[in-house]
Design a protein around this motif. Structure first.
Motif, PDB file in Angstrom:
ATOM      1  N   TYR A   1      -4.819  -4.923  -0.052  1.00  0.00           N
ATOM      2  CA  TYR A   1      -5.529  -3.648   0.008  1.00  0.00           C
ATOM      3  C   TYR A   1      -6.111  -3.305  -1.362  1.00  0.00           C
ATOM      4  O   TYR A   1      -5.475  -3.514  -2.395  1.00  0.00           O
ATOM      5  CB  TYR A   1      -4.584  -2.538   0.458  1.00  0.00           C
ATOM      6  N   ASN A   2      -7.334  -2.750  -1.350  1.00  0.00           N
ATOM      7  CA  ASN A   2      -7.972  -2.367  -2.607  1.00  0.00           C
ATOM      8  C   ASN A   2      -7.134  -1.367  -3.382  1.00  0.00           C
ATOM      9  O   ASN A   2      -7.100  -1.387  -4.612  1.00  0.00           O
ATOM     10  CB  ASN A   2      -9.359  -1.782  -2.333  1.00  0.00           C
ATOM     11  N   GLU A   3      -6.460  -0.462  -2.659  1.00  0.00           N
ATOM     12  CA  GLU A   3      -5.652   0.552  -3.329  1.00  0.00           C
ATOM     13  C   GLU A   3      -4.503  -0.071  -4.106  1.00  0.00           C
ATOM     14  O   GLU A   3      -3.953   0.543  -5.018  1.00  0.00           O
ATOM     15  CB  GLU A   3      -5.093   1.550  -2.319  1.00  0.00           C
TER      16      GLU A   3
ATOM     17  N   PHE B   1      -4.633  -3.796  -5.115  1.00  0.00           N
ATOM     18  CA  PHE B   1      -5.131  -4.849  -5.995  1.00  0.00           C
ATOM     19  C   PHE B   1      -5.803  -4.303  -7.245  1.00  0.00           C
ATOM     20  O   PHE B   1      -5.516  -4.756  -8.358  1.00  0.00           O
ATOM     21  CB  PHE B   1      -6.109  -5.759  -5.249  1.00  0.00           C
ATOM     22  N   VAL B   2      -6.685  -3.333  -7.074  1.00  0.00           N
ATOM     23  CA  VAL B   2      -7.477  -2.844  -8.213  1.00  0.00           C
ATOM     24  C   VAL B   2      -6.593  -2.267  -9.323  1.00  0.00           C
ATOM     25  O   VAL B   2      -6.709  -2.676 -10.484  1.00  0.00           O
ATOM     26  CB  VAL B   2      -8.531  -1.824  -7.750  1.00  0.00           C
TER      27      VAL B   2
ATOM     28  N   THR C   1      -6.530 -14.901  -9.695  1.00  0.00           N
ATOM     29  CA  THR C   1      -7.351 -13.830 -10.258  1.00  0.00           C
ATOM     30  C   THR C   1      -6.746 -13.259 -11.538  1.00  0.00           C
ATOM     31  O   THR C   1      -7.429 -12.549 -12.270  1.00  0.00           O
ATOM     32  CB  THR C   1      -7.533 -12.692  -9.238  1.00  0.00           C
TER      33      THR C   1
ATOM     34  N   LYS D   1       0.861  -1.189   0.000  1.00  0.00           N
ATOM     35  CA  LYS D   1       0.000   0.000   0.000  1.00  0.00           C
ATOM     36  C   LYS D   1       0.890   1.229   0.000  1.00  0.00           C
ATOM     37  O   LYS D   1       2.116   1.138   0.048  1.00  0.00           O
ATOM     38  CB  LYS D   1      -0.923   0.004   1.216  1.00  0.00           C
TER      39      LYS D   1
END
Length: 332
Positions: A55-57, A59-60, A96, A14
């Motif tokens: 963390y989304n910040e 992975f995305v 994924t 992150k």
């Protein structure tokens, strides 16, 4: 496919390391575009820091970037130990990425190119090696003895695979240890940028394997990422001689420095990314010793094993472990 670009151990978590990781992926994209030959990228594991805490910040944008890259670049993903989030080692965050390339859950072989994901099972490893008649290159993520995983720690045969197990291969290219190093037919590609202060001073980059022509490989340096730098109190007197721009700075001090806050702002003005104090005392004598630990363990287990191995005058190992448990782990 003429060339294979080998990289891994990005350990994106992150904060600033999301930007560092994305900048590196953009660099790989530009590198492939600049070469006329068709290049395939093989990721040797550990794209993220810890699969149990994604963390989304991170992975995305990474997921989107890899999918964008897959439109022009063939990619394969090997599962590393940090990619596994279940005890039976069956589930991985890397799965994924199947929409962006080939994901090697266990192993895969094609024309003498062998892909093997992380394992600690020697029986499984031997079964895989012995089942392949043509052995040219192995791409993997393993602990192999007689190598270092950072500037200080050496891995021995008690906790890692013996190098002789891989003697039939022309080359073995592995992720897992962050220090780029090669010995005999085994090459650790290393992390593409410095992730911690334990990697200070290391050259970083990726490996380019010329598969169809000369069977040669070369290390390509990547110099666009921030670096780690440790300075001492004495260095404060010669600040003008040191380049602090785009660096994580650690200042070693053995007593309270009243002007540290002022120094910190000076270093920030000179381009430092972070400035942290590292307090130590001359009263504790720690023997200079080579340490061997199991890199397949968790970070907590590695720290515990290292603390137990320390021989320090005046402080017992139990006291050090109590400090680690009560002062450090509770803050994480």
């Amino acid at each position: 496919m003429n060339k294979i670009l080998l990289t891994g151990d990005l350990h994106i978590s992150k904060g600033i390391f999301v930007d560092i990781g994305l900048d590196y992926l953009e660099h790989l994209t530009d590198f492939c575009k600049e070469h006329d030959d068709k290049i395939e990228i093989v990721f040797l594991g550990d794209i993220f820091e810890k699969s149990a805490r994604i963390y989304n910040e991170a992975f995305v944008p990474v997921f989107k970037k890899l999918h964008e890259m897959s439109k022009t670049i063939n990619m394969s993903f090997i599962v590393g130990n940090h990619d596994i989030y279940s005890a039976n080692m069956e589930d991985s965050i890397v799965h994924t990425f199947s929409a962006s390339g080939r994901v090697i859950k266990d192993w895969y072989s094609k024309h003498g190119l062998d892909f093997l994901s992380y394992t600690k099972d020697e029986e499984k490893l031997l079964h895989f090696i012995n089942s392949n008649e043509v052995k040219k290159y192995l791409f993997t993520h393993l602990s192999i003895a007689d190598f270092k995983f950072d500037n200080n720690y050496h891995v021995n045969e008690k906790i890692a695979f013996k190098p002789d197990l891989f003697s039939d291969y022309m080359n073995v290219f592995s992720g897992h240890f962050h220090n780029h190093q090669s010995k005999h037919n085994i090459v650790y590609v290393g992390s593409p940028y410095q992730i911690t202060f334990s990697e200070e001073g290391q050259k970083k980059g990726f490996v380019l394997l010329d598969y169809e022509n000369s069977y040669q490989w070369k290390f390509v340096e990547y110099n666009n990422a921030p670096e780690h730098l440790t300075i001492s109190v004495e260095d404060i007197k010669k600040l003008d001689e040191i380049d602090f721009k785009n660096k994580f700075i650690k200042v070693k001090i053995n007593k309270k420095v009243d002007e540290f806050v002022k120094l910190k702002y000076i270093l920030y003005e000179r381009g430092a990314l972070t400035v942290t104090p590292d307090f130590y005392t001359d009263e504790i004598n720690i023997e200079n010793q080579e340490t061997s630990v199991d890199m397949s363990s968790s970070v907590e287990s590695i720290v515990r094993e290292h603390i137990n191995s320390i021989k320090a005058d005046g402080i017992g190992n139990k006291k050090l472990l109590d400090i680690f448990d009560n002062k450090i782990l509770k803050k994480v």
